[in-house]
Design a protein around this motif. Structure first.
Motif, PDB file in Angstrom:
ATOM      1  N   LEU A   1       6.859  -4.085  18.791  1.00 57.65           N
ATOM      2  CA  LEU A   1       7.136  -5.316  18.043  1.00 57.65           C
ATOM      3  C   LEU A   1       6.488  -6.517  18.720  1.00 57.65           C
ATOM      4  O   LEU A   1       5.907  -7.377  18.057  1.00 57.65           O
TER       5      LEU A   1
ATOM      6  N   LEU B   1      12.473  -8.423  10.592  1.00 62.24           N
ATOM      7  CA  LEU B   1      13.100  -7.287  11.258  1.00 62.24           C
ATOM      8  C   LEU B   1      13.435  -6.177  10.258  1.00 62.24           C
ATOM      9  O   LEU B   1      13.256  -4.993  10.546  1.00 62.24           O
TER      10      LEU B   1
ATOM     11  N   TYR C   1      10.208  -4.569   9.376  1.00 61.52           N
ATOM     12  CA  TYR C   1       9.740  -3.774  10.518  1.00 61.52           C
ATOM     13  C   TYR C   1      10.467  -2.432  10.576  1.00 61.52           C
ATOM     14  O   TYR C   1       9.860  -1.394  10.865  1.00 61.52           O
TER      15      TYR C   1
ATOM     16  N   GLN D   1       8.797   1.283  10.509  1.00 64.15           N
ATOM     17  CA  GLN D   1       9.061   2.347  11.478  1.00 64.15           C
ATOM     18  C   GLN D   1       9.499   3.631  10.793  1.00 64.15           C
ATOM     19  O   GLN D   1       9.128   4.722  11.216  1.00 64.15           O
TER      20      GLN D   1
END
Length: 272
Positions: free
Chosen positions: A15, A262, A265, A269
């Motif tokens: 990150l 976030l 993200y 992932q």
């Protein structure tokens, strides 16, 4: 991995590699004194506040975050520099490059948050006895990945944010050819029912699938709309966004933008 899950404010190397190039270069120090808190440590402090909801002045010093005021200033400066918007675009590009961004249909909705104090972008909430409140508006792809968010007062009609959110979706590169911007279709509930906006969506090449106010419930759109209800709940899992504590709207928007990154993200992932 378990350590990160128990301490989600710790910034992973992956990150940080995405965020660091986007941060503005700090200016020269005008007064000599203590060394500048590293950006990564300050970001961990910001994430600690976002996740726990703690007040800035009570931010613990032991982890090396820096003072609450230092982290507050860094959050405000990065938000003003557009860091969270830039990071969100980077993440969307990675998702599209992996063919994990589904723009065949998008869904729009909003959620209410109580405001602890009055300020810009707050207003009497119709769902909370006219107490001060704000709305988080979000538009997502077919899987629930946030494409754009906005903040308004709690008394603003949802439909007022329909076109601003559609126009706020960035042009997402990531595959060969032109960047993908237009949506194929947009789903919305009865709060967005207005012929004017249907015409304006058609003019943008977007098919409007908006529930009408007259017919009874059960039009079938719910089987697609559940994803947006899930996404609107995710920001409220960050305790700092469960209630709006900030009088300044830009600081609350900064937290909302960071939380959006976030969430995106985590999708990256999981899918990439």
């Amino acid at each position: 991995m378990g350590n990160r899950q128990s301490r989600p404010w710790i910034v992973s190397d992956e990150l940080w590699s995405l965020i660091e190039p986007l941060l503005p270069v700090p200016g020269p120090k005008l007064v000599e004194g203590r060394p500048r808190v590293p950006d990564r440590q300050a970001l961990c402090g910001i994430l600690f506040v976002l996740h726990t909801g703690i007040q800035w002045e009570y931010l613990p010093q032991e982890p090396g975050f820096g003072s609450g005021m230092t982290c507050w200033r860094r959050l405000a400066a990065w938000n003003e520099a557009g860091v969270w918007g830039d990071l969100h675009l980077v993440l969307l590009k990675k998702l599209r490059a992996a063919k994990k961004l589904d723009l065949s249909r998008a869904v729009i909705d909003s959620s209410h948050v109580r405001a602890a104090r009055k300020g810009p972008q707050s207003g009497p909430s119709p769902v909370d006895r006219a107490r001060p409140g704000s709305k988080h508006h979000v538009i997502i792809d077919a899987q629930g990945i946030p494409l754009a968010v906005s903040l308004t007062g709690g008394n603003r009609d949802d439909v007022t944010q329909l076109l601003p959110l559609v126009d706020k979706i960035p042009s997402v590169a990531g595959t060969v050819g032109r960047p993908r911007r237009p949506l194929d279709a947009l789903l919305a509930d009865r709060g967005y029912d207005h012929d004017k906006y249907r015409h304006l969506l058609w003019a943008r090449g977007i098919r409007p699938l908006i529930a009408e106010r007259g017919p009874p419930h059960g039009t079938g759109l719910g089987i697609f709309r559940y994803v947006v209800e899930r996404t609107t709940a995710w920001p409220h899992a960050f305790r700092r966004l469960h209630i709006r504590w900030e009088r300044r709207d830009d600081i609350h928007e900064a937290f909302l933008g960071l939380a959006t990154c976030l969430i995106t993200y985590r999708h990256m992932q999981r899918l990439c």
